[in-house]
Design a protein around this motif. Structure first.
Motif, PDB file in Angstrom:
ATOM      1  N   VAL A  87       0.278   6.709  -6.880  1.00 32.75           N
ATOM      2  CA  VAL A  87      -0.904   7.503  -7.212  1.00 32.75           C
ATOM      3  C   VAL A  87      -0.642   8.988  -6.979  1.00 32.75           C
ATOM      4  N   LYS A  88       0.093   9.324  -5.921  1.00 28.40           N
ATOM      5  CA  LYS A  88       0.432  10.739  -5.685  1.00 28.40           C
ATOM      6  C   LYS A  88       1.262  11.292  -6.845  1.00 28.40           C
ATOM      7  N   HIS A 138       0.801  -1.228   0.000  1.00 34.91           N
ATOM      8  CA  HIS A 138       0.000   0.000   0.000  1.00 34.91           C
ATOM      9  C   HIS A 138       0.840   1.287   0.000  1.00 34.91           C
ATOM     10  N   PRO A 139       1.922   1.372   0.779  1.00 34.98           N
ATOM     11  CA  PRO A 139       2.722   2.604   0.708  1.00 34.98           C
ATOM     12  C   PRO A 139       3.255   2.881  -0.705  1.00 34.98           C
ATOM     13  N   PHE A 140       3.675   1.857  -1.403  1.00 31.45           N
ATOM     14  CA  PHE A 140       4.173   2.033  -2.767  1.00 31.45           C
ATOM     15  C   PHE A 140       3.050   2.511  -3.688  1.00 31.45           C
ATOM     16  N   GLY A 161      10.195  13.191  -7.411  1.00 29.24           N
ATOM     17  CA  GLY A 161      10.310  11.758  -7.658  1.00 29.24           C
ATOM     18  C   GLY A 161       9.703  10.990  -6.504  1.00 29.24           C
ATOM     19  N   ALA A 162       9.863   9.673  -6.550  1.00 26.01           N
ATOM     20  CA  ALA A 162       9.242   8.817  -5.542  1.00 26.01           C
ATOM     21  C   ALA A 162       9.803   9.073  -4.140  1.00 26.01           C
ATOM     22  N   LEU A 167       1.353   7.099   4.622  1.00 31.79           N
ATOM     23  CA  LEU A 167       1.603   6.090   3.592  1.00 31.79           C
ATOM     24  C   LEU A 167       0.499   5.033   3.561  1.00 31.79           C
ATOM     25  N   TYR A 168      -0.247   4.944   4.649  1.00 31.14           N
ATOM     26  CA  TYR A 168      -1.321   3.945   4.762  1.00 31.14           C
ATOM     27  C   TYR A 168      -2.704   4.581   4.738  1.00 31.14           C
TER      28      TYR A 168
END
Length: 137
Positions: free
Chosen positions: A30-31, A23-25, A48-49, A65-66
């Protein structure tokens, strides 16, 4: 019936574990995908990421992140339960006799059937998930 219960349980546990790790990834993806196009001469919101992770943690803490994980947790667990169950049932239908090994083609067919069943259910839930993460940014 015991095999179906095992498949449902294993799929549910796998789905929950998958979501907790992934989920964090997905949130960061999506962001990055939904960030607005910057006006000319300005930098984008995230470079960037790694920058998106840093900004999210700075603004919201690690819980950021969750964010919006409740609905995906229910759907991913359910989707994996369906995946495991349909594949198990397809394998049982394709076997010439109980316990007989499947051919490569039979494995492909069982996997394709399970994938098709999950795709029908997953597409609308993925759309809602992506839109909800964008909405709560």
């Amino acid at each position: 019936m015991a095999d179906v219960a095992k498949d449902l349980t294993a799929g549910t546990i796998r789905g929950a574990a998958q979501l907790i790790v992934a989920h964090p990834f997905d949130t960061i993806k999506v962001k990055l995908q939904s960030q607005p196009v910057p006006p000319p001469g300005q930098l984008p919101r995230y470079s960037g990421a790694i920058d998106a992770v840093k900004q999210t943690i700075a603004a919201e803490g690690p819980r950021g992140l969750y964010k919006v994980m409740g609905a995906p947790l229910a759907t991913v667990a359910a989707l994996n339960a369906v995946l495991f169950t349909v594949r198990g049932q397809m394998e049982a239908l394709l076997r010439s006799e109980p316990g007989a090994p499947l051919t490569v083609n039979q494995h492909v067919l069982a996997g394709a059937g399970a994938g098709a069943a999950v795709a029908i259910l997953a597409t609308p839930t993925e759309l809602v998930k992506c839109r909800s993460v964008h909405f709560f940014q």
